[in-house]
Design an enzyme around this catalytic site. Structure first.
Site, PDB file in Angstrom:
ATOM      1  N   ASN A 207     102.102  58.118  92.897  1.00  0.00           N
ATOM      2  CA  ASN A 207     102.605  58.831  94.080  1.00  0.00           C
ATOM      3  C   ASN A 207     104.079  59.144  93.907  1.00  0.00           C
ATOM      4  O   ASN A 207     104.772  58.509  93.106  1.00  0.00           O
ATOM      5  CB  ASN A 207     102.410  57.958  95.329  1.00  0.00           C
ATOM      6  CG  ASN A 207     103.052  56.586  95.174  1.00  0.00           C
ATOM      7  OD1 ASN A 207     102.568  55.763  94.395  1.00  0.00           O
ATOM      8  ND2 ASN A 207     104.124  56.349  95.885  1.00  0.00           N
TER       9      ASN A 207
ATOM     10  N   HIS B 298      97.285  53.232 100.000  1.00  0.00           N
ATOM     11  CA  HIS B 298      96.751  52.440  98.892  1.00  0.00           C
ATOM     12  C   HIS B 298      95.549  53.152  98.258  1.00  0.00           C
ATOM     13  O   HIS B 298      95.358  53.116  97.043  1.00  0.00           O
ATOM     14  CB  HIS B 298      96.363  51.046  99.387  1.00  0.00           C
ATOM     15  CG  HIS B 298      95.960  50.124  98.281  1.00  0.00           C
ATOM     16  ND1 HIS B 298      96.806  49.811  97.226  1.00  0.00           N
ATOM     17  CD2 HIS B 298      94.808  49.450  98.038  1.00  0.00           C
ATOM     18  CE1 HIS B 298      96.188  48.994  96.402  1.00  0.00           C
ATOM     19  NE2 HIS B 298      94.972  48.759  96.864  1.00  0.00           N
TER      20      HIS B 298
ATOM     21  N   MET C 161     105.036  46.483  92.237  1.00  0.00           N
ATOM     22  CA  MET C 161     105.044  45.112  92.770  1.00  0.00           C
ATOM     23  C   MET C 161     104.479  44.093  91.779  1.00  0.00           C
ATOM     24  O   MET C 161     104.001  43.038  92.196  1.00  0.00           O
ATOM     25  CB  MET C 161     104.212  45.064  94.056  1.00  0.00           C
ATOM     26  CG  MET C 161     104.599  46.100  95.089  1.00  0.00           C
ATOM     27  SD  MET C 161     103.413  46.149  96.441  1.00  0.00           S
ATOM     28  CE  MET C 161     103.875  47.673  97.259  1.00  0.00           C
ATOM     29  N   SER C 162     104.526  44.424  90.508  1.00  0.00           N
ATOM     30  CA  SER C 162     103.888  43.502  89.547  1.00  0.00           C
ATOM     31  C   SER C 162     104.653  43.492  88.234  1.00  0.00           C
ATOM     32  O   SER C 162     105.829  43.838  88.181  1.00  0.00           O
ATOM     33  CB  SER C 162     102.443  43.946  89.304  1.00  0.00           C
ATOM     34  OG  SER C 162     102.422  45.182  88.621  1.00  0.00           O
TER      35      SER C 162
ATOM     36  N   HIS D 216      86.933  41.548  93.803  1.00  0.00           N
ATOM     37  CA  HIS D 216      87.783  41.542  92.598  1.00  0.00           C
ATOM     38  C   HIS D 216      88.001  40.105  92.135  1.00  0.00           C
ATOM     39  O   HIS D 216      89.106  39.580  92.238  1.00  0.00           O
ATOM     40  CB  HIS D 216      89.146  42.180  92.878  1.00  0.00           C
ATOM     41  CG  HIS D 216      89.049  43.605  93.279  1.00  0.00           C
ATOM     42  ND1 HIS D 216      88.860  44.620  92.376  1.00  0.00           N
ATOM     43  CD2 HIS D 216      89.093  44.187  94.489  1.00  0.00           C
ATOM     44  CE1 HIS D 216      88.801  45.772  93.026  1.00  0.00           C
ATOM     45  NE2 HIS D 216      88.937  45.536  94.305  1.00  0.00           N
TER      46      HIS D 216
ATOM     47  N   TYR E 147     103.040  39.179  96.276  1.00  0.00           N
ATOM     48  CA  TYR E 147     102.815  39.449  97.711  1.00  0.00           C
ATOM     49  C   TYR E 147     101.527  38.819  98.231  1.00  0.00           C
ATOM     50  O   TYR E 147     101.352  38.646  99.429  1.00  0.00           O
ATOM     51  CB  TYR E 147     102.839  40.961  98.012  1.00  0.00           C
ATOM     52  CG  TYR E 147     101.738  41.777  97.364  1.00  0.00           C
ATOM     53  CD1 TYR E 147     100.439  41.764  97.848  1.00  0.00           C
ATOM     54  CD2 TYR E 147     102.005  42.583  96.258  1.00  0.00           C
ATOM     55  CE1 TYR E 147      99.431  42.506  97.250  1.00  0.00           C
ATOM     56  CE2 TYR E 147     101.015  43.332  95.656  1.00  0.00           C
ATOM     57  CZ  TYR E 147      99.727  43.279  96.151  1.00  0.00           C
ATOM     58  OH  TYR E 147      98.734  44.007  95.548  1.00  0.00           O
ATOM     59  N   GLU E 148     100.608  38.485  97.321  1.00  0.00           N
ATOM     60  CA  GLU E 148      99.360  37.843  97.763  1.00  0.00           C
ATOM     61  C   GLU E 148      99.592  36.382  98.133  1.00  0.00           C
ATOM     62  O   GLU E 148      98.709  35.752  98.705  1.00  0.00           O
ATOM     63  CB  GLU E 148      98.314  37.913  96.653  1.00  0.00           C
ATOM     64  CG  GLU E 148      97.831  39.316  96.335  1.00  0.00           C
ATOM     65  CD  GLU E 148      96.837  39.324  95.187  1.00  0.00           C
ATOM     66  OE1 GLU E 148      95.635  39.165  95.431  1.00  0.00           O
ATOM     67  OE2 GLU E 148      97.284  39.464  94.030  1.00  0.00           O
TER      68      GLU E 148
ATOM     69  N   HIS F 132      99.412  38.956  92.268  1.00  0.00           N
ATOM     70  CA  HIS F 132     100.689  39.512  92.730  1.00  0.00           C
ATOM     71  C   HIS F 132     101.427  38.494  93.596  1.00  0.00           C
ATOM     72  O   HIS F 132     100.819  37.710  94.318  1.00  0.00           O
ATOM     73  CB  HIS F 132     100.445  40.772  93.565  1.00  0.00           C
ATOM     74  CG  HIS F 132      99.732  41.861  92.833  1.00  0.00           C
ATOM     75  ND1 HIS F 132      98.354  41.953  92.798  1.00  0.00           N
ATOM     76  CD2 HIS F 132     100.200  42.891  92.088  1.00  0.00           C
ATOM     77  CE1 HIS F 132      98.008  43.007  92.078  1.00  0.00           C
ATOM     78  NE2 HIS F 132      99.112  43.595  91.626  1.00  0.00           N
TER      79      HIS F 132
ATOM     80  N   SER G 172      96.136  47.846  88.994  1.00  0.00           N
ATOM     81  CA  SER G 172      95.292  48.335  90.088  1.00  0.00           C
ATOM     82  C   SER G 172      94.655  49.673  89.733  1.00  0.00           C
ATOM     83  O   SER G 172      95.350  50.605  89.330  1.00  0.00           O
ATOM     84  CB  SER G 172      96.126  48.556  91.352  1.00  0.00           C
ATOM     85  OG  SER G 172      96.816  47.398  91.686  1.00  0.00           O
TER      86      SER G 172
ATOM     87  N   ALA H 261     100.127  50.373  88.325  1.00  0.00           N
ATOM     88  CA  ALA H 261     100.251  51.595  89.120  1.00  0.00           C
ATOM     89  C   ALA H 261     101.620  51.516  89.780  1.00  0.00           C
ATOM     90  O   ALA H 261     102.017  50.454  90.253  1.00  0.00           O
ATOM     91  CB  ALA H 261      99.165  51.637  90.177  1.00  0.00           C
TER      92      ALA H 261
END
Ligand code: HPA
Length: 273
Positions: free
Chosen positions: A236, A248, A212-213, A62, A86-87, A84, A31, A114
């Site tokens: 972060n 995000h 998350m990836s 994207h 979560y998608e 991902h 990302s 990220a």
């Protein structure tokens, strides 16, 4: 390609005949890291939607594309756009592009993402060389009947992020004048960012960064004997005492800025791998 399911063969045959290209190195862009593809002399691009059986991104703007080109005499295929869990994608869809790259000839894979920094010494904008990971995703991409033509039923992950490639990355960072962090990446499914207690938990179990990836792709690459190198951009501070919530937008912005540093490292790296 004996024993390889047809859907993978069709994708690889399409890429071979359409591009006439034979990559040796793969690069997965995380990302906000799209800028990395500027590193190469681009020979061509193919939209994911044109490759048979490739998953297609549902995120507007994207669509996902495979960019191929050269740099320092190395032939590189870039996955610009990843999938991902979560998608809602299945583990098979998430890892399909990685298997296709491996079948296409990729022997080394550089994966970027990220991530939140749970190590209190980390700062936003730092680059962490991933030394190891902890998989807390709810599903494993190797679950189900093993396809022996891809790899063994119980693949070893003892050198999951290649020691040899990590050594080269350290050397490249030194030459580029970029200081690297090192650490363990922990994968959670998201898409909510972690609660303060979850950040503490990730730190307690030995994590330095959380995201998350990456982990499904890394497992599948190892399954197929592809050597992996991973970089996390720390976007972060992911700690329970963080004064502000993470957004995000902040993640994308910091990743975009830090991309320039990572580009310098990869630039040097491609001269020596
Ligand atoms: N948690 C999970 N994933 C992330 C984070 C985070 O704090 N930052 C960027 N990706």
């Amino acid at each position: 390609m004996e024993g390889i399911p047809r859907e993978y063969i069709d994708a690889v045959e399409h890429l071979k005949s359409k591009t006439g290209f034979a990559p040796e190195i793969g690069l997965v862009l995380g990302s906000g890291l799209g800028g990395l593809s500027e590193l190469f002399e681009v020979k061509g691009k193919t939209k994911y939607s044109e490759i048979p059986n490739f998953p297609v991104s549902t995120v507007k703007g994207h669509p996902g594309e495979l960019v191929y080109g050269e740099k320092e005499g190395k032939r590189i295929a870039v996955l610009a756009g990843r999938f991902h869990y979560y998608e809602g994608y299945s583990m098979k869809e998430i890892t399909f592009p990685i298997r296709v790259l491996a079948l296409w000839g990729v022997k080394k894979l550089i994966i970027t993402n990220a991530a939140g920094g749970v190590n209190p010494r980390f700062r936003p904008g730092d680059i962490m060389l991933i030394e190891d990971h902890i998989n807390l995703l709810p599903e494993n991409p190797l679950r189900g009947p093993n396809i022996d033509a891809f790899g063994p039923r119980f693949p070893s992950l003892h050198d999951v992020y290649s020691r040899e490639l990590r050594g080269k990355a350290e050397e490249a960072a030194l030459k580029a004048g970029v200081s690297l962090r090192r650490g363990v990446y922990v994968a959670l499914q998201g898409p909510d960012l972690e609660t303060p207690a979850e950040y503490s938990f990730v730190r307690t179990i030995g994590g330095d960064a959380v995201g998350m990836s990456t982990v499904p792709e890394v497992i599948v690459a190892n399954h197929m004997g592809v050597k992996v190198l991973g970089f996390s951009i720390i976007t972060n501070l992911a700690n329970p005492y963080s004064p502000r919530p993470t957004t995000h937008e902040e993640v994308l912005e910091v990743a975009g800025v830090a991309t320039e540093k990572l580009m310098r490292v990869i630039d040097e790296l491609l001269k020596i791998i």
